[in-house]
Scaffold this motif. Structure first.
Motif, mmCIF file in Angstrom:
data_model
loop_
_atom_site.group_PDB
_atom_site.id
_atom_site.type_symbol
_atom_site.label_atom_id
_atom_site.label_comp_id
_atom_site.label_asym_id
_atom_site.label_seq_id
_atom_site.Cartn_x
_atom_site.Cartn_y
_atom_site.Cartn_z
ATOM 1 N N ARG A 2 0.802 -1.184 0.000
ATOM 2 C CA ARG A 2 0.000 0.000 0.000
ATOM 3 C C ARG A 2 0.849 1.254 0.000
ATOM 4 O O ARG A 2 0.359 2.348 0.106
ATOM 5 C CB ARG A 2 -0.928 -0.113 1.212
ATOM 6 N N LEU A 4 3.037 4.085 -1.776
ATOM 7 C CA LEU A 4 3.194 4.681 -3.086
ATOM 8 C C LEU A 4 4.421 5.567 -3.098
ATOM 9 O O LEU A 4 4.680 6.307 -2.163
ATOM 10 C CB LEU A 4 1.966 5.519 -3.442
ATOM 11 N N GLY A 48 -3.044 4.127 4.523
ATOM 12 C CA GLY A 48 -2.384 4.334 3.239
ATOM 13 C C GLY A 48 -1.117 5.142 3.408
ATOM 14 O O GLY A 48 -1.007 5.958 4.332
ATOM 15 N N GLN A 164 -2.869 10.774 -2.494
ATOM 16 C CA GLN A 164 -2.528 9.386 -2.802
ATOM 17 C C GLN A 164 -2.602 8.508 -1.562
ATOM 18 O O GLN A 164 -3.059 7.366 -1.631
ATOM 19 C CB GLN A 164 -1.142 9.322 -3.434
ATOM 20 N N SER A 168 -5.320 5.515 -1.413
ATOM 21 C CA SER A 168 -4.749 4.167 -1.417
ATOM 22 C C SER A 168 -4.998 3.430 -0.109
ATOM 23 O O SER A 168 -4.600 2.272 0.043
ATOM 24 C CB SER A 168 -3.239 4.233 -1.681
ATOM 25 N N ASN A 170 -6.254 1.161 2.694
ATOM 26 C CA ASN A 170 -6.940 -0.118 2.628
ATOM 27 C C ASN A 170 -6.855 -0.831 3.964
ATOM 28 O O ASN A 170 -5.974 -0.542 4.785
ATOM 29 C CB ASN A 170 -6.294 -1.007 1.557
#
Length: 385
Positions: A2, A4, A48, A164, A168, A170
């Motif tokens: 997860r 980025l 995230g 982001q 993202s 989760n």
């Protein structure tokens, strides 16, 4: 995964992870963890990361904790703040303390990034169609100072990173170590980062889950399960000012900054136990005990903040409700939760250290705690296999 990576002109390759605490035999306490041993073991919580790495100077990021998947502005979660040492910044703290609730996701980032991060979070919330008539929003953004590795005055990419990290987020396993808000952090002179852990109480004690996520960026005299790891490895606070505590340490003045125990630690606690602000603040106070077990003494320059919230639908707040009715857990039921959060905080901090990977910038390279050495020192005292 997860995490980025916001790629700039140059971006270092993603480095392989190390190990979690339980792999080396560190399993603090008596209660069992949840299936992921993470804050996301509390149902509905999502996490995230967005890691910001650009050129030879920008080494930072954002980590987002989303309390539940519903309308956070209208289904606010009870929350509280406990301050161990207040040398830091926490955006949104006065309203949080006044109302005892949060109405947005919780962000972690770098010290000078909290204002652009807060603005990006507010915009993200305000752009939701259900918030078209909202005229006030209270973003919650915590921080630690990653200025040893990061060009902290240059705050490029933070707004994009916020979006982001939020989008993202989760449930499930949480990336740890040098990711998101932990990308540029340092602990005890070694690489720090993001760590997480959880505890599930047995049914006889309520069956509730407590999850903890930390942003570790502090110092002191590292110990693990009571073993003086820092002194044994020759790296600890004030070592230049006192006689050597252990011979033959593998540290030394040239390997790290002049360790004075400074830094900061953000600790976020989630629980499904139905708690309101008063008992959530009491829960947060016990997380400091887990922090202390790792060797922190909350130095003058340390910003040690604990933010705790409850996800239980029985205690959520609707801002339009004229009367709030809640079924809160009684005081006598808190002791097991206190034990659980102390254990989970200690383990989350170990995970932040043990899962960190090296990070380099123009300022140099900060390397992680040597796992093999830690394993050897623990085994010598009967810990691990």
């Amino acid at each position: 995964m997860r995490s980025l990576l916001l790629v700039g002109l140059l971006a270092p390759a993603m480095l392989s992870a190390q190990v979690r605490a339980r792999t080396v035999g560190l399993a603090p306490g008596i209660f069992a963890p949840g299936p992921f041993n993470a804050i996301t073991d509390v149902a509905g919580v999502r996490v995230g990361h967005a890691t910001v790495s650009e050129g030879d100077s920008l080494r930072t990021g954002v980590t987002a904790i989303v309390p539940h998947g519903g309308d956070l502005y209208r289904e606010r979660v009870p929350a509280a703040l406990h301050v161990g040492n207040g040398f830091g910044k926490l955006l949104g703290v006065t309203q949080l303390r006044e109302l005892g609730e949060v109405e947005t996701p919780i962000l972690l980032t770098c010290t000078l990034c909290i204002w652009p991060a807060g603005d990006a979070l507010a915009q993200w919330m305000l752009q939701k169609p259900e918030n078209a008539s909202v005229r006030s929003i209270n973003p919650i953004v915590g921080e630690t100072n990653d200025g040893q590795l990061n060009a902290t005055r240059w705050r490029g990419g933070i707004g994009r990173a916020v979006v982001q990290a939020l989008e993202s987020a989760n449930p499930g396993a949480v990336a740890e170590g040098s990711v998101g808000a932990g990308h540029g952090t340092v602990m005890f002179g070694w690489k720090g980062g993001i760590g997480t852990a959880s505890r599930v109480l047995p049914a006889s004690l309520g069956g509730h889950t407590v999850g903890v996520l930390v942003q570790g960026n502090y110092g002191g005299v590292l110990q693990m399960a009571g073993v003086p790891i820092g002194p044994l490895l020759g790296r600890y606070a004030f070592q230049r000012d006192v006689a050597p505590l252990r011979p033959g340490g593998a540290g030394g003045p040239g390997d790290a900054h002049a360790e004075r125990g400074d830094g900061s630690c953000m600790i976020v606690i989630a629980t499904d136990a139905p708690l309101l602000a008063r008992n959530l603040e009491r829960l947060g106070a016990r997380a400091i005990m887990g922090l202390a077990r790792t060797g922190s003494s909350a130095s003058n320059g340390s910003g040690d903040y604990v933010l705790a919230f409850s996800t239980s639908p029985r205690v959520r707040r609707n801002p339009d409700a004229a009367l709030s009715t809640n079924d809160e857990l009684g005081n006598d039921a808190m002791s097991a939760l206190f034990q659980a959060v102390t254990e989970a905080t200690e383990e989350a901090l170990y995970n932040a250290l043990l899962m960190a990977t090296p990070v380099s910038s123009r300022a140099g390279t900060v390397r992680p705690l040597p796992v093999d050495s830690v394993r050897t020192l623990l085994r010598a005292r009967g810990i691990g296999r």
